[in-house]
Design an enzyme around this catalytic site. Structure first.
Site, short mmCIF file in Angstrom:
data_model
loop_
_atom_site.label_atom_id
_atom_site.label_comp_id
_atom_site.label_asym_id
_atom_site.label_seq_id
_atom_site.Cartn_x
_atom_site.Cartn_y
_atom_site.Cartn_z
CG ASN A 1 35.13 52.22 38.02
OD1 ASN A 1 35.22 53.01 37.07
ND2 ASN A 1 36.07 51.34 38.31
CD1 TRP A 2 29.33 54.66 35.76
CD2 TRP A 2 29.34 56.42 34.35
NE1 TRP A 2 28.27 55.47 36.09
CE2 TRP A 2 28.25 56.56 35.24
CE3 TRP A 2 29.55 57.41 33.38
CZ2 TRP A 2 27.37 57.65 35.18
CZ3 TRP A 2 28.67 58.49 33.31
CH2 TRP A 2 27.59 58.60 34.21
CE LYS A 3 35.26 48.23 36.51
NZ LYS A 3 35.56 46.82 36.70
CG HIS B 1 40.06 49.81 39.45
ND1 HIS B 1 40.18 48.74 38.60
CD2 HIS B 1 38.82 49.74 39.99
CE1 HIS B 1 39.03 48.06 38.60
NE2 HIS B 1 38.20 48.65 39.44
CD GLU C 1 39.01 46.93 35.60
OE1 GLU C 1 38.65 48.08 35.30
OE2 GLU C 1 38.22 46.06 36.01
CD GLU D 1 37.01 47.52 43.07
OE1 GLU D 1 35.82 47.69 42.87
OE2 GLU D 1 37.89 47.78 42.22
N GLY E 1 34.07 41.76 37.64
CA GLY E 1 33.53 41.48 36.31
C GLY E 1 33.35 40.00 36.02
CB SER F 1 30.52 40.29 40.93
OG SER F 1 31.40 40.00 39.87
N GLY G 1 30.88 48.24 39.45
CA GLY G 1 31.27 48.38 38.05
C GLY G 1 30.07 48.18 37.14
N GLY G 2 29.92 46.98 36.60
CA GLY G 2 28.91 46.68 35.59
C GLY G 2 27.50 47.15 35.95
P1 13P Z 1 32.17 44.81 38.60
O1 13P Z 1 31.11 45.34 39.55
O2 13P Z 1 31.79 44.91 37.17
O3 13P Z 1 32.63 43.44 39.02
O4 13P Z 1 33.44 45.78 38.78
C1 13P Z 1 33.92 46.05 40.05
C2 13P Z 1 34.91 47.14 39.97
O5 13P Z 1 36.01 46.94 39.51
C3 13P Z 1 34.50 48.47 40.44
O6 13P Z 1 35.59 49.33 40.51
#
Ligand code: 13P
Length: 256
Positions: free
Chosen positions: A15-17, A100, A102, A172, A178, A218, A239-240
């Site tokens: 997930n590149w956000k 999600h 967010e 999640e 994050g 994470s 994510g990251g």
């Molecule tokens: P991180 O891997 O950056 O913690 O993000 C997780 C996430 O929200 C994937 O959708």
């Protein structure tokens, strides 16, 4: 109970956000295609809307699928700023994240919005990944399982068998996103068991056994293997660590 290795394929989604311009996304997609070794895991990336079509071109002919990060539930109309499920399908997406944390916490998506989005994704012939998870406050108050159960129920309660066959759930925990604070493999597996039991109660044990349940929060190359060892952990939402080819490929390869 069937062996999950044989019934559920491991899934890894990056997930590149809100990262990557079109050009940056195309470059990353090309690196992934070049570096991904054939394996058991089904791999997908979720770029921002503006990069979907060019990244779809970069992925064409590869085994990497294209996912979107969100959708609006209406098909078309006067909804400024929104993107519909048929538009995402036409851009080459086969998977769409819905709910999600967010989206829930920054943009105010409620369970009912998440349900409508999941239905729109299914109607357009794609696979929704329904994201659920509790906040730290909810966990500390002992409410984590109830929160997650009710988020699952809000979407799954009225799905048909054919719809359930295309469902994926992603756990999640908000406190692990994050933050560098990953859920321990035990915490992840325990909540995945709760989700699987909840799916069984709502949709029957067959559907529950077939539904992939991913973990996100994470995930890095050095913890992916331990998290995936859980019998009910069927994949990862990253994510990251999905923003660079080397770290994402390490996770994909750890997954199979
Ligand atoms: P991180 O891997 O950056 O913690 O993000 C997780 C996430 O929200 C994937 O959708």
């Amino acid at each position: 109970m069937p062996d999950h290795e044989s019934t559920r394929r491991t899934v890894v989604i990056g997930n590149w956000k809100m990262h990557k311009t079109s050009a940056e996304g195309v470059a990353l997609a090309a690196e992934l295609v070049a570096g991904l070794e054939p394996g058991r895991a089904a791999v997908a990336v979720a770029p921002p809307f503006t990069a979907l079509a060019p990244v779809a071109d970069a992925l064409r002919g590869s085994s990497v699928s294209l996912a979107a990060q969100d959708v609006f539930h209406e098909r078309e109309g006067a909804f400024t700023g929104a993107v519909s499920a048929p538009m995402l399908a036409a851009a080459g997406c086969s998977i769409v994240l819905v709910g999600h944390s967010e989206r829930r916490h920054v943009f105010g998506d409620r369970d009912e919005d998440v349900r409508r989005k999941a239905l729109a994704v299914l109607d357009a012939g794609m696979r929704p990944v329904v994201c659920v998870g509790e906040t730290l406050e909810q966990r500390d108050a002992g409410d984590a399982e109830n929160v997650v159960r009710s988020q699952v129920e809000a979407v799954v309660a009225r799905l048909s068998e054919a719809q359930l066959a295309r469902l994926t759930v992603a756990y999640e925990p908000v406190w692990a996103i994050g933050t560098g604070r990953t859920a321990t493999p035990e915490i992840a597996e325990a909540m995945h068991r709760v989700i699987r039991a909840s799916l069984a109660a709502l949709a029957g044990s067959g559907a529950a056994e077939r539904t992939p349940i991913l973990y996100g929060g994470s995930v890095k190359g050095d913890n992916a293997g331990a998290i995936l060892a859980g019998a009910n952990v069927d994949g990862l939402l990253v994510g990251g660590a999905s923003l660079r080819a080397d770290s994402f490929l390490t996770i994909c390869h750890a997954a199979g």
